[in-house]
Design an enzyme around this catalytic site. Structure first.
Site, PDB file in Angstrom:
ATOM      1  N   HIS A   1      -3.993  -0.014  -6.076  1.00 37.51           N
ATOM      2  CA  HIS A   1      -5.284  -0.189  -6.754  1.00 37.51           C
ATOM      3  C   HIS A   1      -5.206   0.228  -8.228  1.00 37.51           C
ATOM      4  CE1 HIS A   1      -6.867  -0.352  -2.643  1.00 37.51           C
ATOM      5  NE2 HIS A   1      -8.033  -0.745  -3.128  1.00 37.51           N
TER       6      HIS A   1
ATOM      7  N   CYS B   1      -0.383   3.896  -6.280  1.00 36.76           N
ATOM      8  CA  CYS B   1      -1.354   3.221  -5.431  1.00 36.76           C
ATOM      9  C   CYS B   1      -1.541   1.833  -6.016  1.00 36.76           C
ATOM     10  CB  CYS B   1      -2.679   3.979  -5.405  1.00 36.76           C
ATOM     11  SG  CYS B   1      -4.006   3.119  -4.512  1.00 36.76           S
TER      12      CYS B   1
ATOM     13  N   CYS C   1       0.869  -1.173   0.000  1.00 34.18           N
ATOM     14  CA  CYS C   1       0.000   0.000   0.000  1.00 34.18           C
ATOM     15  C   CYS C   1       0.905   1.222   0.000  1.00 34.18           C
ATOM     16  CB  CYS C   1      -0.904  -0.007   1.229  1.00 34.18           C
ATOM     17  SG  CYS C   1      -1.873   1.499   1.468  1.00 34.18           S
TER      18      CYS C   1
END
Length: 257
Positions: free
Chosen positions: A178, A176, A75
């Site tokens: 994601h 990130c 993360c």
């Protein structure tokens, strides 16, 4: 002495770290993993860094109690908030996702960064690479967590965030974990720009370090146990849509951390 047969802990605020887990499993097919998705508190990007730092310490402590031999902070926001303190103070090797991809980015002339508000605001990447442009993209994580990475709205949001990027940008750090799920939309807005994500670079760093420390698992089966703080069924469904098969899943109450 750390046990080479012990699993590797990997954690993220939600499903984004699965991109890093996938790269780790390819680089280290004999290793077993514990993946922790803090889905009850996702997203991290809009939260104060001291709060994210506390979350990271709580999760790292949980993974240590589960017997991991190393921890990967999959993360960017948590890496920005909690490294290098975690690496200095914990009893196992700790790896973040910033430095490996930043090292890769240094091969390019004009480099940009997109990330959460916390990651961009922390200026953590500037410790490792000179940036020509940076932009926080706070809606990207909710898009992925809602399974909308292929939806037309993803392209609209990408255009909104990226239309101001320099025309001569050579590479863009997806700051990130994601964001790799949005490569299709981002690539349409920024054709010709090299998109750099942290998964493969981090996996190489972890594999090299475990080999150097004599911690490679000689007889692992590549098993993964998933832990989530939110709804397990929602997580399993979303992970499946991302192409991740979840065979072992456990709900962790926040009080356990």
């Amino acid at each position: 002495m750390k046990d080479p047969k012990a699993p590797i802990g990997v954690f993220d605020s939600g499903v984004g770290g699965l991109t890093v887990l996938s790269a780790l499993r390819q680089a280290l097919p004999r290793e077993d993993f514990l993946y922790f998705g803090d889905t009850a508190r996702v997203p991290y990007g809009g939260k104060p860094l001291p709060m994210v730092r506390r979350f990271a310490w709580e999760i790292a402590g949980f993974l240590l109690r589960e017997g991991v031999k190393a921890i990967v902070v999959a993360c960017n926001t948590a890496s920005s908030a909690a490294l290098p303190e975690l690496a200095e103070d914990l009893s196992v090797p700790v790896f973040g996702v910033l430095e490996p991809v930043a090292e890769e980015a240094r091969a390019y002339g004009k480099v940009g960064l997109i990330g959460t508000q916390a990651t961009v605001g922390s200026r953590a990447y500037e410790r490792y690479v000179r940036l020509a442009w940076a932009r926080a993209c706070p809606l990207f994580v909710p898009l992925v967590e809602e399974g909308l990475w292929d939806d037309p709205v993803a392209l609209l949001v990408a255009r909104h965030y990226l239309e101001e990027a320099p025309k001569d940008l050579e590479a863009l750090i997806l700051g990130c974990t994601h964001y790799p799920f949005l490569k299709g939309a981002i690539g349409k807005v920024l054709p010709g720009v090299r998109l750099l994500d942290s998964g493969e670079a981090t996996a190489r760093r972890v594999a090299e370090a475990l080999r150097r420390e004599g911690l490679l698992n000689p007889e692992g089966q590549g098993r993964v146990v998933h832990y989530v703080t939110g709804d397990p069924e929602s997580y399993q469904d979303l992970a499946g849509r991302l192409g991740v098969r979840v065979e072992a899943l456990r709900r962790v109450n926040l009080e356990e951390l």
